[in-house]
Write a protein that holds these residues in place. Structure first.
Motif, PDB file in Angstrom:
ATOM      1  N   THR A 154     -60.923 -49.547 -25.174  1.00 30.96           N
ATOM      2  CA  THR A 154     -59.488 -49.793 -25.318  1.00 30.96           C
ATOM      3  C   THR A 154     -58.978 -50.697 -24.206  1.00 30.96           C
ATOM      4  N   GLU A 155     -59.432 -50.439 -22.986  1.00 31.46           N
ATOM      5  CA  GLU A 155     -59.018 -51.273 -21.860  1.00 31.46           C
ATOM      6  C   GLU A 155     -59.571 -52.678 -21.991  1.00 31.46           C
ATOM      7  N   GLY A 156     -60.845 -52.787 -22.386  1.00 36.29           N
ATOM      8  CA  GLY A 156     -61.457 -54.097 -22.561  1.00 36.29           C
ATOM      9  C   GLY A 156     -60.753 -54.928 -23.620  1.00 36.29           C
ATOM     10  N   GLN A 157     -60.352 -54.284 -24.695  1.00 38.80           N
ATOM     11  CA  GLN A 157     -59.638 -54.993 -25.754  1.00 38.80           C
ATOM     12  C   GLN A 157     -58.279 -55.493 -25.254  1.00 38.80           C
ATOM     13  N   ALA A 158     -57.639 -54.693 -24.393  1.00 38.23           N
ATOM     14  CA  ALA A 158     -56.348 -55.108 -23.837  1.00 38.23           C
ATOM     15  C   ALA A 158     -56.515 -56.345 -22.959  1.00 38.23           C
ATOM     16  N   TYR A 159     -57.570 -56.370 -22.154  1.00 34.93           N
ATOM     17  CA  TYR A 159     -57.838 -57.553 -21.329  1.00 34.93           C
ATOM     18  C   TYR A 159     -58.079 -58.780 -22.198  1.00 34.93           C
ATOM     19  N   GLN A 160     -58.894 -58.598 -23.238  1.00 31.69           N
ATOM     20  CA  GLN A 160     -59.232 -59.743 -24.095  1.00 31.69           C
ATOM     21  C   GLN A 160     -57.993 -60.292 -24.805  1.00 31.69           C
ATOM     22  N   LYS A 161     -57.101 -59.429 -25.217  1.00 30.79           N
ATOM     23  CA  LYS A 161     -55.868 -59.886 -25.864  1.00 30.79           C
ATOM     24  C   LYS A 161     -55.028 -60.735 -24.909  1.00 30.79           C
ATOM     25  N   ARG A 162     -54.991 -60.345 -23.635  1.00 28.83           N
ATOM     26  CA  ARG A 162     -54.240 -61.121 -22.653  1.00 28.83           C
ATOM     27  C   ARG A 162     -54.919 -62.470 -22.395  1.00 28.83           C
ATOM     28  N   LEU A 163     -56.257 -62.496 -22.419  1.00 31.41           N
ATOM     29  CA  LEU A 163     -56.974 -63.767 -22.271  1.00 31.41           C
ATOM     30  C   LEU A 163     -56.707 -64.672 -23.470  1.00 31.41           C
ATOM     31  N   ASN A 164     -56.703 -64.093 -24.655  1.00 21.56           N
ATOM     32  CA  ASN A 164     -56.422 -64.888 -25.856  1.00 21.56           C
ATOM     33  C   ASN A 164     -55.021 -65.490 -25.789  1.00 21.56           C
ATOM     34  N   ALA A 165     -54.063 -64.703 -25.311  1.00 23.18           N
ATOM     35  CA  ALA A 165     -52.688 -65.197 -25.192  1.00 23.18           C
ATOM     36  C   ALA A 165     -52.600 -66.300 -24.147  1.00 23.18           C
ATOM     37  N   PHE A 166     -53.359 -66.167 -23.061  1.00 22.00           N
ATOM     38  CA  PHE A 166     -53.401 -67.205 -22.028  1.00 22.00           C
ATOM     39  C   PHE A 166     -53.946 -68.502 -22.606  1.00 22.00           C
ATOM     40  N   ASN A 167     -55.033 -68.410 -23.342  1.00 19.07           N
ATOM     41  CA  ASN A 167     -55.656 -69.610 -23.903  1.00 19.07           C
ATOM     42  C   ASN A 167     -54.725 -70.328 -24.877  1.00 19.07           C
ATOM     43  N   ALA A 168     -53.943 -69.553 -25.615  1.00 19.30           N
ATOM     44  CA  ALA A 168     -52.975 -70.171 -26.526  1.00 19.30           C
ATOM     45  C   ALA A 168     -51.859 -70.862 -25.751  1.00 19.30           C
ATOM     46  N   ALA A 169     -51.406 -70.211 -24.688  1.00 18.21           N
ATOM     47  CA  ALA A 169     -50.295 -70.755 -23.900  1.00 18.21           C
ATOM     48  C   ALA A 169     -50.710 -71.979 -23.092  1.00 18.21           C
ATOM     49  N   TYR A 170     -51.983 -72.053 -22.670  1.00 19.14           N
ATOM     50  CA  TYR A 170     -52.445 -73.144 -21.801  1.00 19.14           C
ATOM     51  C   TYR A 170     -53.323 -74.163 -22.532  1.00 19.14           C
ATOM     52  N   LYS A 171     -53.276 -74.114 -23.850  1.00 22.69           N
ATOM     53  CA  LYS A 171     -54.108 -75.033 -24.630  1.00 22.69           C
ATOM     54  C   LYS A 171     -53.806 -76.486 -24.307  1.00 22.69           C
ATOM     55  N   GLN A 193     -52.591 -77.676 -21.613  1.00 27.98           N
ATOM     56  CA  GLN A 193     -52.937 -77.991 -20.226  1.00 27.98           C
ATOM     57  C   GLN A 193     -54.448 -78.039 -20.020  1.00 27.98           C
ATOM     58  N   LYS A 194     -55.180 -77.804 -21.104  1.00 31.61           N
ATOM     59  CA  LYS A 194     -56.657 -77.890 -21.078  1.00 31.61           C
ATOM     60  C   LYS A 194     -57.268 -76.912 -20.072  1.00 31.61           C
ATOM     61  N   ILE A 195     -56.713 -75.693 -20.037  1.00 31.57           N
ATOM     62  CA  ILE A 195     -57.293 -74.615 -19.229  1.00 31.57           C
ATOM     63  C   ILE A 195     -57.703 -73.502 -20.185  1.00 31.57           C
ATOM     64  N   LYS A 196     -58.914 -73.008 -20.030  1.00 28.74           N
ATOM     65  CA  LYS A 196     -59.406 -71.960 -20.921  1.00 28.74           C
ATOM     66  C   LYS A 196     -60.056 -70.835 -20.125  1.00 28.74           C
ATOM     67  N   ALA A 197     -59.577 -69.619 -20.358  1.00 27.17           N
ATOM     68  CA  ALA A 197     -60.143 -68.445 -19.686  1.00 27.17           C
ATOM     69  C   ALA A 197     -61.323 -67.910 -20.485  1.00 27.17           C
ATOM     70  N   GLN A 198     -62.320 -67.456 -19.765  1.00 26.16           N
ATOM     71  CA  GLN A 198     -63.522 -66.913 -20.400  1.00 26.16           C
ATOM     72  C   GLN A 198     -63.849 -65.581 -19.736  1.00 26.16           C
ATOM     73  N   GLY A 199     -63.793 -64.495 -20.508  1.00 22.94           N
ATOM     74  CA  GLY A 199     -64.045 -63.167 -19.963  1.00 22.94           C
ATOM     75  C   GLY A 199     -65.515 -62.812 -19.947  1.00 22.94           C
ATOM     76  N   VAL A 200     -65.934 -62.159 -18.869  1.00 24.02           N
ATOM     77  CA  VAL A 200     -67.286 -61.612 -18.747  1.00 24.02           C
ATOM     78  C   VAL A 200     -67.113 -60.118 -18.521  1.00 24.02           C
ATOM     79  N   PHE A 201     -67.675 -59.304 -19.395  1.00 29.02           N
ATOM     80  CA  PHE A 201     -67.473 -57.858 -19.332  1.00 29.02           C
ATOM     81  C   PHE A 201     -68.760 -57.174 -18.865  1.00 29.02           C
ATOM     82  N   LYS A 202     -68.683 -56.503 -17.721  1.00 27.80           N
ATOM     83  CA  LYS A 202     -69.833 -55.809 -17.132  1.00 27.80           C
ATOM     84  C   LYS A 202     -69.472 -54.337 -16.994  1.00 27.80           C
TER      85      LYS A 202
END
Length: 436
Positions: free
Chosen positions: A51-68, A70-79
Motif C-alpha cells: 500500500t505504501e509502495g503504491q502511494a509512492y508510485q502514484k506520486r512519481l507518476n504525478a510528478f512525471n506528468a507535471a514535469y513532462k 521540463q524533460k525531467i522524469k522520476a524513476q523509482g527503485v523499490f528495495k
C-alpha cells in the motif's frame, strides 16, 4: 546484520576521510533517456506492491506528468526490507562504497548523524528555504546542517481492546495525550487485566531483530529521567548506565517479571482478542480498520492510549525521511525538484492516508476529531515527542539496546547496562578518533 552494518560504516568512514568523503563512480545507466529526459532515481525501502509502495508510485507518476514539458522524469527503485531495516541500511552503505547511489533515498531518521558524517547524504541547507523548513514538524539535521526531510511523522501508543477492558471493569477514559497516565497507573491496569485472565500487554519485547523495539521502547527511559549519550553523541558512560536510565529499563523488566507481558506473545494475538493492549505506531490503524473485522468490527471496539509518564512525559517519534545523496551527479537541480515534490503537502497527505501515519507537514489539514486515534498520536507528538539519541554510533546503540531488551527476562538491569555502555563507548571512541 547490525555488526556488519557497523563494520561497513567504519571502513567506509576511513575511505572517505582519505579520499575526500565523496563516493565516485558510474551508476551503470545513462542520466538521460532516449527522449532526452533527465532521469532522477529515487530508492524506496518498501515493496512496490505494498500500500505504501503504491502511494509512492502514484506520486512519481504525478510528478512525471507535471514535469513532462521540463524533460525531467522520476524513476523509482523499490528495495523492500525483507531482511529488516538493517538489511536496507546495509544496501545503502554498499551502494555508497560502489558509487551506485540513487539520487534520492529513503532512510530511517536516527541514522542521520552516521550517514551525514560518512558523506552518504548531501547537505541541502541552502536548497530548502527557512520558510519551507518551518512547515515540517521535524527535520533531519546534524551539526546544524540539513540533510533530509521527513516522509511522514510517527508517534506510537497502546492500542486496547475495549470489550476486554469493559469486561474487566477498567475505565481509562481519563487518560489522554494532554493528561497521560503514569507508570504506576499503567501497572495497575495490567494487574486488572491479568486478574481477568487476559495477557495484559504486548510490549513488543521480542521485536529485537531490527529497529522496532528501540523505536517503541526508548521513550520509557526518557520518561524515567534517563538518557543514552551526552549532547555531542560521543559519550555514553554516565548516561546509558545512569540510575535514571536503569529505572526506565526496570519498568519494562517489572512488566515481564509480573507476567504482564512476555517474549512469547504471538504477532497477531492482540488482533485476535488474546491480549488486552498492544504497543505500536500509526501503521496499525489501517490494519485495525480493514484486516480484522471479525474481532474489531468498528472503532467502537478499540481505542488508543498514550505512553505513560514518570518523571516526565515522553513518547516515540522519528520516522523515515528523504535525502539527496552524494552521488556522481553534481548538478542537483532536477533532483531538488523531485525532493520538493515528494515532500509537498499533497504528497504528505497522499502517503499518510495510505500508511496511517501522521503527515510530516504542519500545513496538511486532516481535522482529526478529539479523542480519535489520529488526534492522540498527533497531540502526543506535539506535547511529548522525543527523538532517539543523535550519534554517529547509532547502529551500535540500536544493537546494544536490543541486547538489553532481550536480556531483561533473565538478567539484572545494571549488569546489562554496564555491558551495553562499554560496547557503545568503545565504538564512540573509535569513531571519534577516526574523525579526528
Amino acid at each position: 546484520m547490525k555488526k556488519l552494518l557497523v563494520s561497513i560504516l567504519t571502513i567506509m568512514l576511513a575511505l572517505f576521510m582519505a579520499f575526500g568523503m565523496t563516493a565516485c563512480g558510474d551508476t551503470g545507466s545513462d542520466d538521460t533517456d532516449k527522449d532526452g529526459n533527465t532521469i532522477v532515481k529515487i530508492m524506496f525501502h518498501v515493496d512496490k506492491s505494498s500500500t505504501e509502495g503504491q502511494a509512492y508510485q502514484k506520486r512519481l507518476n504525478a510528478f512525471n506528468a507535471a514535469y513532462k514539458d521540463q524533460k525531467i522524469k522520476a524513476q523509482g527503485v523499490f528495495k523492500a526490507r525483507t531482511a529488516g531495516a538493517s538489511g536496507y541500511e546495509t544496501e545503502l552503505l554498499n551502494n555508497q562504497i560502489e558509487g551506485t547511489l540513487a539520487d534520492i533515498v529513503t532512510f530511517d531518521a536516527p541514522n542521520t548523524a552516521a550517514y551525514a558524517k560518512s558523506g552518504l547524504l548531501y547537505d541541502i541547507s541552502s536548497l530548502i528555504s527557512q520558510e519551507d523548513q518551518a512547515k515540517f514538524y521535524s527535520l533531519n539535521k546534524y551539526e546544524g546542517k540539513l540533510y533530509g526531510l521527513p516522509i511522514q511523522e510517527s508517534s506510537a501508543g497502546f492500542y486496547y481492546n475495549k470489550r476486554i477492558f469493559a469486561a474487566a471493569g477498567i475505565n481509562v477514559s481519563g487518560y489522554t495525550a494532554e493528561n497521560p497516565w503514569n507508570f504506576e497507573q499503567f501497572k495497575a491496569v495490567c494487574a486488572q487485566l491479568k486478574a481477568h485472565g487476559t495477557t495484559a500487554v504486548d510490549m513488543r519485547i521480542d521485536a529485537v531483530k531490527d529497529e522496532t523495539a528501540p523505536y517503541l521502547l526508548y521513550s520509557f527511559i526518557y520518561a524515567a529521567g534517563g538518557s543514552f549519550t551526552d549532547s555531542t553523541g560521543y559519550t555514553a558512560n554516565g548516561y546509558y548506565n545512569s540510575a535514571a536510565t536503569a529505572r526506565g529499563f526496570q519498568f519494562i523488566k517489572d512488566l515481564i517479571s509480573a507476567g504482564y507481558t512476555s517474549y512469547e506473545i504471538g504477532a497477531t494475538d492482540f488482533f485476535t482478542g488474546k491480549v488486552g493492549m498492544y504497543l505500536s505506531s500509526g501503521w496499525t490503524i489501517p490494519d485495525l480498520d480493514n484486516k480484522y473485522k471479525q474481532y474489531f468490527a468498528s472503532r467502537e471496539d478499540w481505542g488508543l492510549l498514550p505512553y505513560p509518564k514518570d518523571e516526565i512525559a515522553a513518547s516515540a517519534t522519528g520516522s523515515w525521511s528523504y535525502a539527496i545523496t552524494n552521488n556522481h551527479h553534481t548538478d542537483k537541480t532536477a533532483i531538488v525538484e523531485l525532493l520538493k515534490w515528494m515532500t509537498s503537502s499533497e504528497s504528505s497527505k497522499a502517503i499518510t492516508d495510505a500508511t496511517g501515519m501522521i503527515p510530516a507537514r504542519k500545513d496538511v489539514n486532516n481535522n482529526y476529531a478529539a479523542g480519535t486515534p489520529e488526534y492522540t498520536l498527533l497531540k502526543q507528538l506535539e506535547l511529548s515527542g522525543r527523538e532517539r539519541p543523535v550519534t554517529v554510533a547509532y547502529p551500535t546503540f540500536s544493537t546494544t539496546f536490543n541486547q538489553v531488551i532481550s536480556g531483561l527476562g533473565t538478567s539484572d538491569v545494571n549488569t546489562l547496562l554496564a555491558t551495553a555502555t562499554n560496547t557503545l563507548q568503545l565504538e564512540m571512541n573509535k569513531l571519534q578518533n577516526l574523525h579526528g
